[in-house]
Design an enzyme around this catalytic site. Structure first.
Site: not given
Ligand code: FCB
Length: 459
Positions: A365, A167
């Site tokens: 994620e 990110e």
């Molecule tokens: C993302 C991050 C991760 C976590 C999630 C909820 O932005 O990569 O580390 O904090 O959000």
């Protein structure tokens, strides 16, 4: 060698964590402070005044985490390597003790038949590099490539799936524009310099890893569908889309920042910043693309009356330097982060991203924070809301695959409750709860749900 990505004949399951959020041990075995160690010490930056000095105490013994991952039955585990453990001074001197930990972790995963995926940068920049300018200066990109190669030198015979950055939007714009994340600087439009240096760091690292024989190098982006909620918001919507999505995908796919991106970030046309060859290096540098998805971005013009009871509308506007006159307008239902739950947008994002890039996608994620207030008589957290979120988003991936998107894997964020950045320990995303007093881990109902899904569908 065979392609290291799962072949996609069916969806592969996994879960993910990040070093600073779980490890603790900030000064153990030669590690030096990262920007998060320093930032968390500034009063008022973290909602519960906490920090990652203990976190889940995954350092130095990764055993309990490996047991939990193996217990899920999943095929993939995504973890991140802490740069300040491996190259504490940020230069070229490698700390072998730091790498020993990741070797134990990787070997333990492989023994349990879990494929490791290593993220090289999940936000913990050595503070020494920040002191020299951090991501605002080009040198940091070069040091990132050196560090990446040092990790690959030790683990490349066992780790074949590499993500360079996690990110980078957050690193650039929460780190240097809104200041909500470490290093907490607010340099306005100069933050776009961090964007370019992050992309360059990815490109340099990918090239070095590839020279060393790697063939599974990707980058993880928090792409978001950007939806205009009013006609007057069309221009701002394009700008938000530029900074959240196109500023990353343009260089990766076309080797260029597009005209709309340069309109909101004119500094990206500065030839002292974007030097000849930089964008050629980035083009085609990813073998696969990691997509982190939680929620869409609905954009409305700033004249629409904000709901004073709704802090979500004004969240992070300063993280869009060069853009004014808009708000966010998330709908309901929402999670404990105030993030709208919208699985249909997820399907659309995956289909569009595959069409745009042609790259195999890994959902690196996806998950939800909830308060976890309901507990069964045996003490298990009964997180029905999290299970509903996960089930709906798994169905959304299935729909995207049915529509032709090449989605190879789904990694649930996150294995266990951990240090959730500026929210400290107040927001819980885990499949496993962690008692803050004694750090004992207890699987929630969602953990058992995911294990059952994996058993049924195959990992
Ligand atoms: C993302 C991050 C991760 C976590 C999630 C909820 O932005 O990569 O580390 O904090 O959000």
């Amino acid at each position: 060698m065979s392609n290291p990505l799962p072949d996609g004949s069916r969806l592969t399951f996994g879960t993910a964590t990040a070093s600073y959020q779980i490890e603790g041990g900030p000064l153990a075995d030669g590690r030096l402070p990262s920007i998060w160690d320093i930032f968390t010490g500034v009063p008022g930056k973290i909602d519960d005044d906490s920090d990652g000095s203990v976190a889940c105490a995954s350092y130095p013994d990764p055993g309990p985490d490996i047991d939990l991952v193996a217990g899920l039955g999943v095929g993939l585990y995504r973890f991140s390597v802490a740069w300040p453990r491996v190259v504490p001074e940020g230069g070229t001197e490698v700390n072998k003790l730091g790498l020993d930990y990741y070797e134990r972790l990787v070997d333990g995963l492989l023994e349990r038949d879990v494929t490791p995926m290593a993220t090289l940068y999940h936000w913990d920049l050595p503070q020494t590099l920040e002191d020299r300018g951090g991501w605002l200066v080009r040198e940091t990109a070069e040091r990132f490539a050196d560090y990446s190669l040092a990790v690959h030198d030790r683990l490349g015979d066992r780790v074949r799936l590499w993500a360079t950055l996690n990110e980078p939007w957050c690193s650039a714009y929460l780190g240097y524009a809104s200041g909500r994340h470490a290093p907490g600087r607010q340099v306005g439009a100069q933050a776009h310099r961090a964007t370019h240096h992050l992309l360059l760091g990815h490109g340099l690292a990918a090239a070095r890893l590839r020279e060393a024989g790697a063939d599974g190098v990707g980058i993880v982006l928090n792409l978001t569908p950007v939806i205009a909620e009013s006609e007057a918001a069309a221009e701002a919507t394009d700008g938000v889309d530029a900074l959240r999505n196109r500023v990353w995908l343009g260089p990766l796919v076309d080797g260029a920042y597009d005209a709309g991106t340069l309109r909101v970030a004119p500094v990206l046309a500065d030839p002292d910043l974007v030097r000849p060859g930089d964008l050629d290096l980035v083009r085609g540098s990813a073998d696969w693309l990691g997509v982190n998805y939680y929620t869409p971005s609905r954009v409305t013009d700033a004249t629409a009356a904000p709901d004073p009871a709704d802090p979500a509308a004004d969240a992070d506007l300063t993280a869009f330097p060069g853009l004014t006159g808009f708000r966010f307008a998330p709908r309901h239902p929402r999670t404990d982060m105030d993030w709208e739950v919208d699985p249909d947008s997820f399907t659309r994002l995956l289909v569009d991203t595959y069409d745009r890039t042609g790259l195999p996608l890994v959902v690196t994620e996806n998950g939800a924070a909830y308060a976890d207030a309901t507990v069964l008589p045996d003490g298990t957290v009964d997180d029905a809301d999290r299970i509903d979120y996960l089930a709906a988003h798994l169905a959304a991936i299935d729909s995207a695959r049915d529509a032709g998107a090449d989605v190879r894997a789904w990694l649930v964020w996150t294995l266990m409750d951990n240090f959730e950045w500026s929210h400290g320990y107040l927001k819980k995303f885990g499949l496993v709860s962690v008692d803050r007093a004694d750090l004992t881990r207890a699987p929630k109902r969602s953990y058992h749900w995911l294990a059952e899904v994996v058993r049924r569908r195959g990992r």
